[in-house]
Design an enzyme around this catalytic site. Sequence first.
Site, mmCIF file in Angstrom:
data_model
loop_
_atom_site.group_PDB
_atom_site.id
_atom_site.type_symbol
_atom_site.label_atom_id
_atom_site.label_comp_id
_atom_site.label_asym_id
_atom_site.label_seq_id
_atom_site.Cartn_x
_atom_site.Cartn_y
_atom_site.Cartn_z
ATOM 1 N N THR A 14 0.797 -1.261 0.117
ATOM 2 C CA THR A 14 0.338 -0.151 -0.147
ATOM 3 C C THR A 14 0.457 1.783 -0.435
ATOM 4 O O THR A 14 0.169 2.553 -0.446
ATOM 5 C CB THR A 14 -0.935 -0.258 1.485
ATOM 6 O OG1 THR A 14 -1.943 -0.881 0.918
ATOM 7 C CG2 THR A 14 -2.040 1.390 1.975
ATOM 8 N N THR A 97 0.984 -4.403 4.560
ATOM 9 C CA THR A 97 1.324 -4.463 5.776
ATOM 10 C C THR A 97 0.549 -6.114 6.032
ATOM 11 O O THR A 97 0.445 -6.132 7.442
ATOM 12 C CB THR A 97 0.018 -3.416 6.175
ATOM 13 O OG1 THR A 97 -1.599 -3.598 6.265
ATOM 14 C CG2 THR A 97 0.849 -1.837 6.757
#
Length: 332
Positions: A14, A97
């Site tokens: 991300t 993540t």
Amino acid sequence: MTKPKIALIGTGGTIGSLGRGPFDIADYATLGKVMDAEQLLAYWPQVHEVAEVVAVKYAAVPSTALGPKEWLELVRLCDQVVAEIPNLDGIVITHGTATLEETAYFLSLTVKVEVPVVLVGAQRPSSGLSSDAGMNLANACRVAGDKRARGLGALVLLNDEIHAAREVTKTSTSRLQTFRSPDFGCLGHADADAIAWYRRPLRKLGRETEFDVRGLATLPRVDIVYCYAGADGAAVEAFIAAGAQGLVSAGFAPSFVTPALGEAMTAAMAAGTPIAASTRAGSGRMFYTTRMQEAGFLNADNLNPQKARILLMLGLTVTKDRAELNRIFAEY
């Protein structure tokens, strides 16, 4: 003041992603725009104000695509950048993540370089309104350039918090404060005026460990068996049939499993498959009761199942002896 020299290894995630606009903070992945390390630095040039950053291309993928093969490559890449970049002060690895905590723990136990290694991600893409990507990246470079970060194993930096790889886990799907160390809290903070440290991890890390994976092409297969009401032994049998050399039990807190699953695990251990007992609770130590010891389970202590899997994988690279594997879980 001289800026620290930092190698930035990009893996994607991300933090390097671009969406369709400032409010695209959920569907950006479908666009497939993920920046490599050079592009990420160009997008966030402010990072150069806190460090001299050298971009190192590696990958630009979601962290769901990263696993043992890439972990081994990253260990060797850390060695390479330290050897090839003069006067390097630290290494920052950008990472999605989803699996960041697993990569971080593996590197924390296996990377032998002296400079700090900091993993960083983001909950919102770089293009998102109020993205955390730029500040996280800058703070990770600040932490990696701090001499006090040496000897702490791989560190994780998000949301201004510095976490030990062994303890940290992702606790929320989308909130910025997702990464937490449930039992003990963070090591310190990357604040506006200083990097503030408050504690150090005590377990063996990095250069202190017995794990040298730099010559390995693969790692032993270890799978996680998740316990739930009514669980039987099907997963245990399937994983062993698939070639699992070890298993981790994600049991009820503090470590119990259903009778049927317990029977299957006991049979597997009797046949030579080591099983580390962990818990699905998310925090707290596994109680190493007389019943657990007599059954033959390994004690995963307070490691969550995904971290216990990593340590068992590494343990199996050096021994298959149950007592020695228990020692490894006690020391790392």
